[in-house]
Design an enzyme around this catalytic site. Structure first.
Site, short mmCIF file in Angstrom:
data_model
loop_
_atom_site.label_atom_id
_atom_site.label_comp_id
_atom_site.label_asym_id
_atom_site.label_seq_id
_atom_site.Cartn_x
_atom_site.Cartn_y
_atom_site.Cartn_z
N SER A 194 101.34 126.20 41.01
CA SER A 194 102.31 126.51 42.06
C SER A 194 103.36 125.39 42.13
O SER A 194 104.03 125.12 41.14
CB SER A 194 101.58 126.71 43.39
OG SER A 194 102.43 127.28 44.36
N ASP A 343 101.06 138.60 41.74
CA ASP A 343 101.45 137.46 42.58
C ASP A 343 102.57 137.87 43.52
O ASP A 343 103.64 138.30 43.07
CB ASP A 343 101.90 136.31 41.67
CG ASP A 343 102.03 134.98 42.39
OD1 ASP A 343 102.53 134.97 43.53
OD2 ASP A 343 101.63 133.94 41.80
N HIS A 376 98.60 135.09 43.81
CA HIS A 376 98.85 133.65 43.77
C HIS A 376 97.68 132.83 44.31
O HIS A 376 97.33 131.80 43.75
CB HIS A 376 100.12 133.33 44.58
CG HIS A 376 100.68 131.98 44.30
ND1 HIS A 376 101.36 131.68 43.14
CD2 HIS A 376 100.68 130.83 45.03
CE1 HIS A 376 101.75 130.41 43.16
NE2 HIS A 376 101.35 129.88 44.30
#
Length: 459
Positions: A194, A343, A376
């Site tokens: 991330s 995601d 995610h």
């Protein structure tokens, strides 16, 4: 009985004498004349004031240090960063993993060097929990270095500042042998998920020109939940339970670009909201801004809405900080990308564009492991065994893919040859996460806001 209870609690209580926050710690201040030092030079060092955190208990490792390192911002202006070096028991001084946390904050007191210390504020809980990802690296006997890559201005999502800081942190770690016993010719692998992937990806892309001498040390970079387009994440999170990520990102960019900040200030009549964008860590930022609309809806914070992106100054800054737009920046080291197909925070479309850009440019080794069933949040856990297996293989001298390879699996738990102990470790972690009341569709990034508000007590 009370005496026995005291014996049990006293060591924990002693450990909770809080570490000093960066904003109040002179160690973080640049010494006089630091500008004359070369980038990557160690300006000062110390043992970490507190042990490395395992959230509720300290992590048991051989040693840990903080290094104050000369770096520079996006414009070439000299600055300093702090980086944390961790030495496990029975460490191999020839192997170093550079792990970039997903700090995702525009506040100095959320810096990894502080957050990774036992007793750091609960608002840094996201970084504290990342020690769960650090542990397998340390268990392998690798030294681990984790930089405050956002720099002293806390420039979340600013690519050049972040990438340069990662490379200067590695330079410093490799020069720290008299302090840490790490070999100067140690091999290095970078890893980030991330926000940490943004920093790691920029480091990999900048390295050929910015730090060419590290080419002989670097074995590759693992990039998960890969952030290559900050506008896409803003579009995906505005008005959702993850809107706080957008607020923190706006604060981070404003910290680096005064002209960006001025344009935003002139476009809002909710100045008090804007003034708080640089006052949250990741967890409390997300909780504070659940469902907030910044650029969409009838009650948006910025009057121009998405049209603000048409402002030439804003547009240039956004593009300057998106790897997807930097076709001229191509890593020369092997790259692993892993990402969830569903995601909802970092849409995969821009990851695929970056992958194709690098392939078209002739990158030597690029492996893309796409996960069909995770978003995610859960890919943080499900993808970690992919990264660790790849990293272990790099340190063990195993061959990487030649050219480009994109494989889509039902789950990244199916990645080949994951060591059973690592796979079981992360399967257990996934089960814990799913059972914590964040919502039945957490694998699709559909999170119950009430569950999200419980984050500080879930871990």
């Amino acid at each position: 009985m009370l005496f026995l209870l005291f014996l049990l609690v006293a060591p924990i209580y002693a450990g909770l004498i809080l570490p000093t926050k960066p904003s109040n710690d002179p160690f973080y201040n640049a010494p006089a004349g630091f500008e004359k030092a070369a980038v990557g030079e160690i300006l000062q060092s110390r043992k970490t004031p507190k042990p490395i955190t395992g959230v509720f208990v300290p992590v048991k490792i051989q040693n840990s240090w903080q290094l104050l390192v000369r770096s520079e911002d996006s414009f070439g202006n000299p600055n300093v960063i702090v980086t944390t070096v961790m030495e496990p028991f029975n460490a191999d001084p020839s192997k170093l993993a550079s792990y970039q946390v997903f700090e995702d904050s525009a506040k100095a007191d959320c810096a990894p060097s502080y957050a990774l210390q036992f007793g750091s504020d609960v608002t840094t809980i996201a970084t504290q929990v990342e020690t769960y990802l650090l542990a397998p690296l340390l268990d392998q006997g690798y030294y681990v270095v984790s930089p405050d890559y956002e720099g002293p201005k806390s420039t979340f999502t600013v690519g050049k500042q972040s990438g340069q800081a990662v490379l200067n942190s590695i330079r410093a770690a490799l020069k720290s042998g008299k302090i840490t016993n790490l070999a100067e010719d140690a091999k290095v692998v970078m890893w980030g998920y991330s926000g940490g992937s943004l920093a790691s990806g920029w480091a990999a892309a900048l390295q050929p020109n910015y730090a060419p001498e590290l080419g002989g040390n670097l074995l590759g970079a693992a990039l998960g939940g890969f952030v290559t387009n900050i506008t896409a994440t803003a579009e995906a999170t505005d008005g959702t339970v993850f809107a706080g990520i957008m607020a923190n990102a706006l604060g981070g960019v404003a910290n680096e670009y005064p002209e960006f900040k001025q344009i935003l200030q002139n476009d809002t009549d909710k100045q008090s909201v804007f003034d708080q964008f640089d006052n949250h860590c990741l967890a409390d930022g997300v909780i504070n801004y659940i469902g907030k609309h910044f650029l969409s809806g009838t009650n948006k914070i910025f009057k121009s809405g998405w049209n603000i992106l048409k402002n030439p100054t804003i547009s240039k800054i956004v593009e300057d900080n998106g790897l997807v737009y930097q076709k001229q920046l191509v890593p020369k080291i092997p790259i692993l990308i892993y990402h969830g197909a569903i995601d909802q925070i970092v849409p995969i479309v821009n990851v695929k564009k970056t992958y194709q850009n690098w392939c078209d440019a002739g990158i030597a080794s690029l492996e893309f492991s796409e996960d069909a069933t995770n978003g995610h949040i859960t890919e943080t856990i499900v993808g970690a065994p992919v990264a660790l297996t790849w990293i272990i293989n790099r340190f063990n001298g195993k061959q990487t893919v030649s050219g480009c390879q994109h494989v889509k699996r039902t789950s990244n738990f199916e990645y080949p040859n994951i060591p059973p102990s690592i796979l079981n470790y992360f399967k257990a972690a996934l089960n814990i996460l799913i059972q914590k009341g964040l919502g039945p569709d957490i694998q699709k990034d559909q999170v119950n806001p009430d569950g999200l508000k419980k984050i500080p007590i879930l871990v």
